[in-house]
Design an enzyme around this catalytic site. Sequence first.
Site, mmCIF file in Angstrom:
data_model
loop_
_atom_site.group_PDB
_atom_site.id
_atom_site.type_symbol
_atom_site.label_atom_id
_atom_site.label_comp_id
_atom_site.label_asym_id
_atom_site.label_seq_id
_atom_site.Cartn_x
_atom_site.Cartn_y
_atom_site.Cartn_z
ATOM 1 N N ASP A 29 0.823 -1.220 0.000
ATOM 2 C CA ASP A 29 0.000 0.000 0.000
ATOM 3 C C ASP A 29 0.854 1.266 0.000
ATOM 4 O OD1 ASP A 29 0.576 -1.026 2.610
ATOM 5 O OD2 ASP A 29 -0.912 0.272 3.534
ATOM 6 N N HIS A 44 7.849 -2.392 12.614
ATOM 7 C CA HIS A 44 6.541 -2.665 11.997
ATOM 8 C C HIS A 44 6.611 -4.028 11.312
ATOM 9 C CE1 HIS A 44 2.866 -2.319 9.754
ATOM 10 N NE2 HIS A 44 3.467 -2.146 8.605
ATOM 11 N N ASP A 103 3.684 3.249 9.217
ATOM 12 C CA ASP A 103 3.090 2.184 10.021
ATOM 13 C C ASP A 103 4.068 1.818 11.134
ATOM 14 O OD1 ASP A 103 1.501 2.388 7.825
ATOM 15 O OD2 ASP A 103 1.540 0.274 7.278
ATOM 16 N N HIS A 117 -3.541 6.979 7.810
ATOM 17 C CA HIS A 117 -3.591 5.515 7.642
ATOM 18 C C HIS A 117 -4.862 4.972 8.311
ATOM 19 C CE1 HIS A 117 -1.863 1.339 7.529
ATOM 20 N NE2 HIS A 117 -1.172 1.831 6.514
HETATM 21 ZN ZN LIG Z 1 0.253 0.606 5.488
HETATM 22 ZN ZN LIG Z 2 2.698 -1.625 6.635
#
Ligand SMILES: [Zn+2]
Ligand SMILES: [Zn+2]
Length: 300
Positions: free
Chosen positions: A65, A140, A210, A268
Amino acid sequence: MFALTFLGTSASVPSAERNHPALLVEAAGRRILVDCGEGTQRQLLRSGAGFRRLDRILLTHAHLDHVLGIPGLFSTLGLRQTSDVMTIHGGEGTLEIVIRMLAGLWGAGRAPIAVEFAAVTEGQVIDAGDFTIDCFPVRHRDTDSFGFVFRSPARRHLQSDRLAALGVPDGPLRGELAAGRPIVIDGRTIDPEDVLGLPSGGKKLVVIGDTETTDGLSKDVADADMLVIEATFLDRDAPTARNYGHLTAAEAASFAAVNGVNQLVLTHMSGRYEDEEILAEAARIFPNSRIAADFDHVVI
Ligand SMILES: [Zn+2]
Ligand SMILES: [Zn+2]
């Protein structure tokens, strides 16, 4: 001064209102993209920013993404026959994935525009003179993730009342003083100290993509004028947030509150929540919170 344009504010799945993640940061005439989710090139057009002066992409990590917009953007830039070199900064593991993705489409080293890959480790990414970018590692899931700190230095400005009192005319003499050099008028020496005010205008912007935890990130975020950070889940789904390696809005807000952040911008967003409930959870802990929407333009 930093001008932010949020080009994509969704979590993994886009919605009718939110595109995949991307953030445009403009500073001192330069434009820098942070992440480049699918469809970012069209978001750049819709925002009015377009493609000019865009020669640098910072990647937080290589989840799809955040990177799938790169090939489409490069294809378009190639058709425009741009001669600029695009530099992509990211962790080594992140860059490996992007290099493989581009090689899969066009062959190794044959992307439609000239690309330079600059692997980052903790510390300075660039010093652009009017501003700097530093990075720091972020945890992450199994990614090679980084957060970014943009800083513009505080400057001392000429004080017009003092210039007038000392009889300094408009023009190059003022430029000399602004640059920190003394001048002589009618035999009088005027020092920069006589006409410069206190340092002001230094700004700190922190962008974290993230992240599964805020542990260990305090020193990088401390006293930021603005923190942009993910808030994919709400507190009631904290176990799910843990499983998928994301934060809750409450965690992001607590992190801002204990680190002297001035303004918090959450992004997000997951389509499972209403904006109002995300904002309510964050604002209870950190009142100066806002939820980013696509095409929001914020200046600090
Ligand atoms: Zn993401
Ligand atoms: Zn991610």
